[in-house]
Design an enzyme around this catalytic site. Structure first.
Site, PDB file in Angstrom:
ATOM      1  N   GLY A 112      -9.250   7.984  17.686  1.00 67.88           N
ATOM      2  CA  GLY A 112     -10.480   8.760  17.546  1.00 67.88           C
ATOM      3  C   GLY A 112     -11.451   8.064  16.629  1.00 67.88           C
ATOM      4  N   PRO A 113     -12.686   8.543  16.583  1.00 67.32           N
ATOM      5  CG  PRO A 113     -14.655   9.553  17.204  1.00 67.32           C
ATOM      6  CD  PRO A 113     -13.190   9.708  17.282  1.00 67.32           C
TER       7      PRO A 113
ATOM      8  N   GLY B 284     -13.130   8.856  10.359  1.00 63.70           N
ATOM      9  CA  GLY B 284     -13.384  10.071   9.579  1.00 63.70           C
ATOM     10  C   GLY B 284     -12.994  11.359  10.260  1.00 63.70           C
TER      11      GLY B 284
ATOM     12  N   GLY C 190      -9.959  12.438  10.490  1.00 66.89           N
ATOM     13  CA  GLY C 190      -8.756  12.978   9.877  1.00 66.89           C
ATOM     14  C   GLY C 190      -7.451  12.403  10.389  1.00 66.89           C
ATOM     15  CE  LYS C 191      -8.553   7.371  13.563  1.00 69.51           C
ATOM     16  NZ  LYS C 191      -9.917   7.819  13.217  1.00 69.51           N
ATOM     17  CB  THR C 192      -5.602   8.242   7.408  1.00 68.52           C
ATOM     18  OG1 THR C 192      -6.254   7.288   8.212  1.00 68.52           O
ATOM     19  CG2 THR C 192      -4.637   7.563   6.489  1.00 68.52           C
TER      20      THR C 192
ATOM     21  CB  SER D  46     -22.398   4.292  30.137  1.00 70.65           C
ATOM     22  OG  SER D  46     -23.004   4.170  28.884  1.00 70.65           O
TER      23      SER D  46
ATOM     24  CE  LYS E 253     -21.838   7.744  26.769  1.00 77.22           C
ATOM     25  NZ  LYS E 253     -21.560   7.099  28.029  1.00 77.22           N
TER      26      LYS E 253
END
Ligand code: ADP
Length: 798
Positions: free
Chosen positions: A358-359, A361, A363-365, A681, A724
């Site tokens: 995911g992008p 920030g 919250g992955k970590t 795109s 988008k």
């Protein structure tokens, strides 16, 4: 021999202990016994002559007649020196001739003897033999002087100066350390040639003894020097080791051995470690090899062999921890709870392998950290960003000085547990170059099929990684090696909507930052509108990292003001942010109201989330030049050219001059030229902008679009639809044209976005011309019967 001075006389006798005097020789010695002093006194009173005979028994103080050799030497006292204290007297005598005591009177006041002088006997020996004997004795004496370190080598000159047989034999006999018996034999022998022969024998045997003695002493000396040297070095080593805080190699080896034997490891590993230890033992202190081996053993001992933390069995508790710390992220939480449930039923299930994509920030970590807490595992973070070298993952061989284990084993050491939760950050940023492929090494560590015997180059012993729970994080799946991707369970974490960001800020970020800055809840309040303003005007991101930083800045201001007593509490409302956070960093996306020719709203997906990306097309008379500007990548340029070709093929139908590519110059420009752009795109956006410019038809200002096109105008699917569409909503767009193949993704789109936008899925550009362009009724050139049906179909989704 000189004429006899005395024939037979009674004279004082001095018994010598351990000494002999030979005729013609000077001798100095100390006298202490009263009988001896008495004898000296008697001699002093008469003619200074005294008979010196050797005692057979050294220890007898008052020797009897039989204790004294009867053959001795008549001497003249040359000097007598009484010591000031005591009865010691130093006396120097000169031997005159051999004599024999006929009788001895052992009078305690001073011994007396009747002595008759002895003469050398004549013998029939050739002069040559005598000469040979003399030379032989002198040669041996010379050798003796050479071997005897205490001897004065000049003594040989005295002998050479007077090579007369009696003198030579007496001189040598006097000065060589023969034992008393031998000296007496030499004294008693009255035949010069026999005396020389005897002397030669005695000298030879003495020399043999001396040579042996010397060899022995040299060997001992050598041994001693060697021992001393080693002792000295050892002492020095102890001092150096003490200085270095090293308690001595010997102690260390014993301690290492004890620790290795106590490790809960299998025999293969133990044997390997003990082998390396014995190699260390053989290395000289301070050698580089010793340092390498020591480093190796230390590292192996640091590994938490056999240490496992117990995993949480309480699923409800785990759910509570995950919910408390993170808003949303339902898929991740659900997956972790499933894992725990399965573990409870089948404890044999080993560690897990998740990939959170995911992008930044989002919250992955931090969710990975919460998972560690919820599952009761130790947490360790390993960053993979920029790792090019395989050795960083798998370690360097220990032959290199300074080599270490790789990041995985280091992580285990840091975690101090064999079943930690290991977060491998930025797995999509792994590089690979001539130093090998770190991806392949990582595969070995992560693949559940092979990671129970992971081999680190440094350790050289297999390590079981199968109990480790791996969570990798990535911003995009595109650059993750496919072999790795196949083995991971991918969970996508998408961008947050403004509403979600608001909830995260209220529920997590503000309380967290307040606590960090020591603020109580009533000391800082931020209204919802103010939070929304921060989100809109101070951040532009998919995640909440910048939002958290802005909130931290507000907390700092509040803490500073309260500490300086400027105010008691801070209540932040909408419109009051400028004084605290400075002027707004981003203006809200402009909502366009006028329809313009050649200007179309595209949608892009960047690292900060979705963005509205305008495309401008200008067509002027010219010679058919195509100009593309706006910092475009190759893919984007190619898709613009494909758009031109498609329009040429449809020129007639679209009512465009078929020769436009010859007599018009076309300029396609993407504003914000400083930002690099790429990707396919924008194909549909460029096509619509071109048609609008070439036909002079305005584009609807409330329509945005995204989709790749082919040369025949087919619309292909794109990524990042969720982001988008969120950007489109922010920019005041009402209708979004999307590829038909992305229709299924609409499920993923946030509820609120879905409610506010109208979606028009399409598989061909022709079908959406009416949606995008504002045609005059009469001038309408487009006949797209499917379009209403499409819109109709999508209307349901509005
Ligand atoms: P990533 O690893 O995806 O780049 P981080 O884990 O570093 O992001 O998150 C950045 C910050 O945002 C952290 O302080 C994290 O706690 C917070 N955060 C992100 N998502 C959430 C969420 N859903 N709930 C609570 N806090 C969150």
């Amino acid at each position: 021999m000189s004429k006899p001075e005395i024939e037979i006389v009674k004279m004082p006798l001095l018994a010598l202990r351990g000494l002999s005097v030979f005729p013609g020789m000077l001798l100095t010695f100390d006298v202490e016994r009263p009988s001896s002093i008495g004898a000296l006194d008697m001699a002093a009173k008469s003619d200074q002559l005294i008979f010196l005979a050797t005692q057979k028994n050294l220890t007898a103080d008052m020797p009897e007649e039989d204790d004294i050799y009867h053959i001795g030497t008549i001497c003249r006292i040359r000097q007598q020196l009484r010591q000031p204290k005591g009865n010691v007297c130093r006396v120097m005598v000169e031997g005159i001739c051999r004599a024999e005591a006929v009788s001895i009177d052992t009078e305690p006041k001073g011994y007396l003897a009747e002595v008759s002088r002895l003469y050398d006997k004549d013998e029939r020996v050739s002069e040559a033999k005598i000469e040979a004997l003399i030379r032989n004795c002198i040669g041996l004496f010379e050798e003796y002087l050479r071997l005897n370190p205490e001897a004065v080598t000049e003594q040989i000159l005295n002998v050479l100066a007077n090579p007369e047989p009696s003198y030579v034999s007496d001189y040598i006999s006097q000065h060589v350390h023969f034992n008393i018996g031998d000296k007496q034999r030499l004294l008693e022998c009255l035949y010069p040639s026999r005396r020389l022969t005897l002397l030669s024998k005695l000298l030879t045997s003495e020399l043999n003894i001396m040579t042996l003695e010397k060899e022995l002493s040299e060997a001992t000396q050598e041994q001693m020097t060697q021992n001393q040297r080693e002792y000295y070095l050892r002492e020095e080593m102890k001092i150096i080791q003490a200085e270095l805080g090293d308690d001595g190699l010997v102690d260390d080896i014993a301690e290492y051995r004890e620790r290795i034997n106590a490790l809960p490891v299998n025999d293969e590993i133990r044997e390997k470690l003990l082998k390396e230890l014995s190699r260390l033992q053989k290395q000289p202190f301070g050698s580089s090899e010793a340092a390498v081996l020591r480093g190796y053993i230390d590292t192996c001992l640091e590994i938490p062999w056999g240490i496992y933390t117990e995993e949480t069995k309480d699923i409800e508790k785990a759910r509570k921890i995950l919910d408390e710390e993170h808003f949303g992220l339902e898929k991740v939480k659900e997956r972790v709870l499933q894992y725990l449930s399965v573990r409870r039923l089948t404890p044999d299930v080993k560690g897990g392998l998740l990939c959170l994509v995911g992008p930044p920030g989002t919250g992955k970590t931090s969710i990975a950290m919460s998972i560690a807490k919820a599952t009761g595992r130790k947490l360790v973070r390993v960053s993979l960003g920029g790792v090019h070298d395989e050795a960083e993952i798998r370690g360097h061989r220990k032959t290199y000085i300074g080599s270490m284990p790789g990041r995985i084993i280091n992580g285990i050491i840091q975690a101090k547990s064999c079943n930690p939760l290991m977060v491998l950050d930025e797995i999509d940023k792994l590089g690979s170059d001539y130093k090998g492929d770190p991806g392949a090494a990582l595969l070995e560590a992560l693949d559940p099929e092979q990671n129970s015997t992971f081999r680190d180059n440094f350790l050289e012993i297999p390590f079981d990684l199968s109990n480790v729970f791996f969570i990798t994080t990535a911003n995009s799946l595109d650059t993750i090696p496919i072999a790795l991707l196949d083995r991971m369970e991918v969970i996508e974490i998408s961008s947050y909507t403004d509403e979600e960001k608001l909830q995260i800020a209220k529920g997590h970020l503000i309380p967290k930052q307040r606590k960090k800055h020591g603020l109580k809840a009533n000391q800082l309040r931020i209204s919802d509108d103010a939070i929304k303003e921060i989100i809109r005007s101070y951040t532009r991101e998919s995640g909440v990292r910048l939002l958290e930083q802005e909130i931290a800045a507000v907390c700092r201001k509040a803490a500073g003001g309260i500490a300086e007593d400027k105010f008691k509490s801070l209540i932040l409302k909408q419109g009051k942010l400028e004084s605290i956070l400075g002027p707004a960093k981003y203006k809200p996306d402009q909502i366009r109201v006028t329809d313009e020719v050649g200007l179309v709203r595209g949608l892009a997906y960047t690292s900060v989330g979705g963005e509205v990306l305008d495309v401008e097309v200008a067509v002027v008379d010219g010679t058919g030049k195509l100009e593309l500007t706006g910092n475009l990548g190759d893919v984007m340029k190619e898709s613009a050219k494909a758009a031109v070709t498609y329009i040429r093929s449809r020129a007639h139908k679209l009512g465009i001059d078929p020769d436009f590519y010859k007599n018009k110059d076309i300029h396609i420009h993407f504003p914000e030229a400083a930002v690099p752009k790429d990707g396919p795109s924008a194909g549909i956006t460029v096509t619509i902008a071109l048609i609008s410019a070439l036909t002079g038809t305005p584009v609807r200002s409330d329509v945005a679009m995204t989709g790749e096109i082919t040369l025949r105008g087919r619309v292909l699917p794109i990524g990042g639809l969720r982001e988008k569409t969120m950007a489109a909503l922010r920019a005041g767009v009402k209708t979004v044209i999307i590829p038909a193949d992305n229709e299924s993704d609409l499920e993923e789109i946030d509820q609120m976005v879905r409610e506010k936008l109208r979606f028009v899925p399409t598989d061909h550009v022709d079908k959406v011309l009416d949606v995008a362009l504002r045609y005059d009724r009469e001038n309408s050139i487009c006949c797209t019967p499917e379009v209403p049906a499409q819109t109709e179909r999508c209307a349901v989704r509005q």
